[in-house]
Design a protein around this motif. Structure first.
Motif, PDB file in Angstrom:
ATOM      1  N   MET A 119       0.834  -1.203   0.000  1.00 27.01           N
ATOM      2  CA  MET A 119       0.000   0.000   0.000  1.00 27.01           C
ATOM      3  C   MET A 119       0.872   1.258   0.000  1.00 27.01           C
ATOM      4  O   MET A 119       0.576   2.229  -0.694  1.00 27.01           O
ATOM      5  N   ALA A 120       1.939   1.241   0.789  1.00 25.73           N
ATOM      6  CA  ALA A 120       2.841   2.404   0.858  1.00 25.73           C
ATOM      7  C   ALA A 120       3.452   2.684  -0.507  1.00 25.73           C
ATOM      8  O   ALA A 120       3.531   3.844  -0.947  1.00 25.73           O
ATOM      9  N   LEU A 121       3.889   1.635  -1.211  1.00 23.79           N
ATOM     10  CA  LEU A 121       4.489   1.805  -2.534  1.00 23.79           C
ATOM     11  C   LEU A 121       3.472   2.308  -3.546  1.00 23.79           C
ATOM     12  O   LEU A 121       3.777   3.157  -4.385  1.00 23.79           O
ATOM     13  N   ILE A 122       2.249   1.789  -3.481  1.00 25.96           N
ATOM     14  CA  ILE A 122       1.190   2.208  -4.410  1.00 25.96           C
ATOM     15  C   ILE A 122       0.882   3.696  -4.223  1.00 25.96           C
ATOM     16  O   ILE A 122       0.777   4.454  -5.187  1.00 25.96           O
ATOM     17  N   VAL A 123       0.718   4.106  -2.960  1.00 26.73           N
ATOM     18  CA  VAL A 123       0.380   5.503  -2.669  1.00 26.73           C
ATOM     19  C   VAL A 123       1.543   6.416  -3.049  1.00 26.73           C
ATOM     20  O   VAL A 123       1.340   7.496  -3.614  1.00 26.73           O
ATOM     21  N   ALA A 124       2.774   6.005  -2.750  1.00 24.58           N
ATOM     22  CA  ALA A 124       3.943   6.818  -3.096  1.00 24.58           C
ATOM     23  C   ALA A 124       4.038   7.008  -4.605  1.00 24.58           C
ATOM     24  O   ALA A 124       4.370   8.097  -5.097  1.00 24.58           O
ATOM     25  N   ASP A 125       3.730   5.952  -5.355  1.00 26.46           N
ATOM     26  CA  ASP A 125       3.767   6.043  -6.814  1.00 26.46           C
ATOM     27  C   ASP A 125       2.644   6.950  -7.330  1.00 26.46           C
ATOM     28  O   ASP A 125       2.841   7.744  -8.250  1.00 26.46           O
ATOM     29  N   LYS A 126       1.485   6.840  -6.714  1.00 28.74           N
ATOM     30  CA  LYS A 126       0.332   7.643  -7.124  1.00 28.74           C
ATOM     31  C   LYS A 126       0.564   9.129  -6.875  1.00 28.74           C
ATOM     32  O   LYS A 126       0.195   9.982  -7.693  1.00 28.74           O
ATOM     33  N   THR A 127       1.180   9.458  -5.742  1.00 31.85           N
ATOM     34  CA  THR A 127       1.373  10.862  -5.361  1.00 31.85           C
ATOM     35  C   THR A 127       2.730  11.412  -5.764  1.00 31.85           C
ATOM     36  O   THR A 127       3.004  12.594  -5.562  1.00 31.85           O
ATOM     37  N   ASN A 128       3.591  10.529  -6.290  1.00 31.52           N
ATOM     38  CA  ASN A 128       4.947  10.923  -6.685  1.00 31.52           C
ATOM     39  C   ASN A 128       5.733  11.474  -5.501  1.00 31.52           C
ATOM     40  O   ASN A 128       6.501  12.434  -5.631  1.00 31.52           O
ATOM     41  N   ARG A 129       5.526  10.843  -4.328  1.00 28.67           N
ATOM     42  CA  ARG A 129       6.268  11.239  -3.134  1.00 28.67           C
ATOM     43  C   ARG A 129       7.175  10.079  -2.712  1.00 28.67           C
ATOM     44  O   ARG A 129       6.920   8.927  -3.041  1.00 28.67           O
ATOM     45  N   SER A 130       8.206  10.403  -1.961  1.00 28.63           N
ATOM     46  CA  SER A 130       9.146   9.377  -1.519  1.00 28.63           C
ATOM     47  C   SER A 130       8.850   8.959  -0.079  1.00 28.63           C
ATOM     48  O   SER A 130       8.216   9.699   0.680  1.00 28.63           O
ATOM     49  N   ILE A 131       9.323   7.775   0.274  1.00 31.16           N
ATOM     50  CA  ILE A 131       9.155   7.234   1.620  1.00 31.16           C
ATOM     51  C   ILE A 131      10.481   7.334   2.368  1.00 31.16           C
ATOM     52  O   ILE A 131      11.530   6.957   1.842  1.00 31.16           O
ATOM     53  N   THR A 132      10.434   7.862   3.576  1.00 27.65           N
ATOM     54  CA  THR A 132      11.621   7.910   4.418  1.00 27.65           C
ATOM     55  C   THR A 132      11.744   6.579   5.145  1.00 27.65           C
ATOM     56  O   THR A 132      10.959   6.275   6.046  1.00 27.65           O
ATOM     57  N   LYS A 133      12.718   5.788   4.742  1.00 26.14           N
ATOM     58  CA  LYS A 133      12.865   4.462   5.324  1.00 26.14           C
ATOM     59  C   LYS A 133      13.735   4.515   6.576  1.00 26.14           C
ATOM     60  O   LYS A 133      14.617   5.349   6.708  1.00 26.14           O
ATOM     61  N   VAL A 134      13.439   3.605   7.478  1.00 22.42           N
ATOM     62  CA  VAL A 134      14.108   3.585   8.778  1.00 22.42           C
ATOM     63  C   VAL A 134      14.874   2.281   8.937  1.00 22.42           C
ATOM     64  O   VAL A 134      14.324   1.201   8.728  1.00 22.42           O
ATOM     65  N   ALA A 135      16.142   2.378   9.305  1.00 22.39           N
ATOM     66  CA  ALA A 135      16.945   1.192   9.588  1.00 22.39           C
ATOM     67  C   ALA A 135      16.863   0.905  11.076  1.00 22.39           C
ATOM     68  O   ALA A 135      17.175   1.756  11.905  1.00 22.39           O
ATOM     69  N   GLN A 136      16.393  -0.287  11.407  1.00 23.03           N
ATOM     70  CA  GLN A 136      16.219  -0.635  12.806  1.00 23.03           C
ATOM     71  C   GLN A 136      16.925  -1.937  13.140  1.00 23.03           C
ATOM     72  O   GLN A 136      16.803  -2.924  12.423  1.00 23.03           O
ATOM     73  N   GLY A 137      17.680  -1.940  14.244  1.00 22.83           N
ATOM     74  CA  GLY A 137      18.222  -3.166  14.794  1.00 22.83           C
ATOM     75  C   GLY A 137      17.339  -3.596  15.938  1.00 22.83           C
ATOM     76  O   GLY A 137      16.442  -2.856  16.356  1.00 22.83           O
ATOM     77  N   VAL A 138      17.574  -4.767  16.448  1.00 20.80           N
ATOM     78  CA  VAL A 138      16.748  -5.267  17.548  1.00 20.80           C
ATOM     79  C   VAL A 138      16.777  -4.312  18.735  1.00 20.80           C
ATOM     80  O   VAL A 138      15.758  -4.060  19.383  1.00 20.80           O
ATOM     81  N   ALA A 139      17.934  -3.740  19.021  1.00 20.71           N
ATOM     82  CA  ALA A 139      18.053  -2.834  20.171  1.00 20.71           C
ATOM     83  C   ALA A 139      17.287  -1.537  19.948  1.00 20.71           C
ATOM     84  O   ALA A 139      17.011  -0.808  20.893  1.00 20.71           O
ATOM     85  N   GLN A 140      16.949  -1.241  18.698  1.00 22.16           N
ATOM     86  CA  GLN A 140      16.241   0.003  18.379  1.00 22.16           C
ATOM     87  C   GLN A 140      14.772  -0.242  18.095  1.00 22.16           C
ATOM     88  O   GLN A 140      14.117   0.602  17.501  1.00 22.16           O
ATOM     89  N   PHE A 141      14.261  -1.387  18.467  1.00 29.87           N
ATOM     90  CA  PHE A 141      12.895  -1.733  18.133  1.00 29.87           C
ATOM     91  C   PHE A 141      11.903  -0.899  18.946  1.00 29.87           C
ATOM     92  O   PHE A 141      11.456  -1.299  20.015  1.00 29.87           O
ATOM     93  N   VAL A 142      11.553   0.236  18.422  1.00 34.89           N
ATOM     94  CA  VAL A 142      10.552   1.100  19.039  1.00 34.89           C
ATOM     95  C   VAL A 142       9.469   1.375  17.992  1.00 34.89           C
ATOM     96  O   VAL A 142       9.712   1.344  16.784  1.00 34.89           O
TER      97      VAL A 142
END
Length: 239
Positions: free
Chosen positions: A211-234
């Motif tokens: 859904m995120a990819l479909i909406v981003a393509d429809k609106t021509n906006r980018s997604i800010t992706k987050v890199a998470q390790g187990v210790a950062q699981f919030v």
């Protein structure tokens, strides 16, 4: 010339207003007529939202079967009662509110956190599923059906996918002071490892990412992706 200029100035707002009235009218029309107010993307979004709801309902049932002690914390409570509280009846137009006194009014991510709070004495399955369901509904603007002018936030959809992963990690890792998991999921039956919970969570995450990819393509906006390790699981906020 003046008339021509005025027409150009007012044409766009007028068309938008007309479309808005058309979409509102669509919601009360029979389904074949409502479909006239949809794009191909809207149809795809409808299917994804419906599938996500089915997965949430399936997960709720499985969680109660795996954790029957939680249901017994309220007298005469049944799985069907809980399903009705969270998802309403099949033909309900409006989604039921997911704010409950027994959870102290907490919902969304706060309700999920409550289910892993050792001081909480209530139904942990209910808290977890109310929280997960509300979080996902927020990512859809609490809508069950979409039309031409409707718009979703691709970042909210992406964040909710990551939050499902955080929720799963907590389910599998968080324990109480007796070194027991707060909620049980996958287990071994007759020597075979049951991974049905994993399959449901994987499908739910995939739907949100798609859904995120479909909406981003429809609106021509980018997604800010987050890199998470187990210790950062919030849990991430849902914009």
């Amino acid at each position: 010339m003046a008339v021509s200029v005025l027409f150009r100035v007012w044409r766009r707002p007028f068309l938008v207003l007309c479309c808005a009235f058309f979409i509102v009218a669509c919601e009360s029309m029979p389904k074949p007529m409502r479909n006239l107010g949809k794009t191909d993307v809207d149809f795809v979004m409808d299917v994804h939202v419906k599938e996500q709801k089915e997965l949430l309902m399936e997960l709720t049932r499985k969680m109660y079967v795996r954790n029957p002690d939680q249901l017994k914390k309220l007298d005469d409570m049944t799985i069907e009662d809980r399903m009705l509280q969270m998802f309403g009846r099949h033909d309900d137009i409006e989604l039921p509110s997911l704010v409950f006194e027994e959870l102290g009014g907490k919902t969304g991510i706060e309700a999920i956190l409550l289910s892993f709070d050792e001081s909480f004495q209530g139904d942990r399955v209910f808290a977890a599923m109310v929280g997960l369901t509300e979080m996902l509904r927020r990512s859809y603007n609490h809508q069950q059906e979409f039309f031409i002018l409707d718009s979703l936030d691709e970042q909210a959809l992406y964040n909710s996918a990551r939050n499902i992963e955080v929720f799963v990690w907590r389910l599998y890792q968080r324990k109480n002071s007796q070194d027991e998991l707060f909620l049980l999921t996958n287990h071994v039956t007759d020597g075979e490892f049951d991974t049905s919970f994993d399959r449901i969570f994987a499908k739910m995450t995939m739907i949100q990412d798609m859904m995120a990819l479909i909406v981003a393509d429809k609106t021509n906006r980018s997604i800010t992706k987050v890199a998470q390790g187990v210790a950062q699981f919030v849990f991430l906020p849902i914009p």
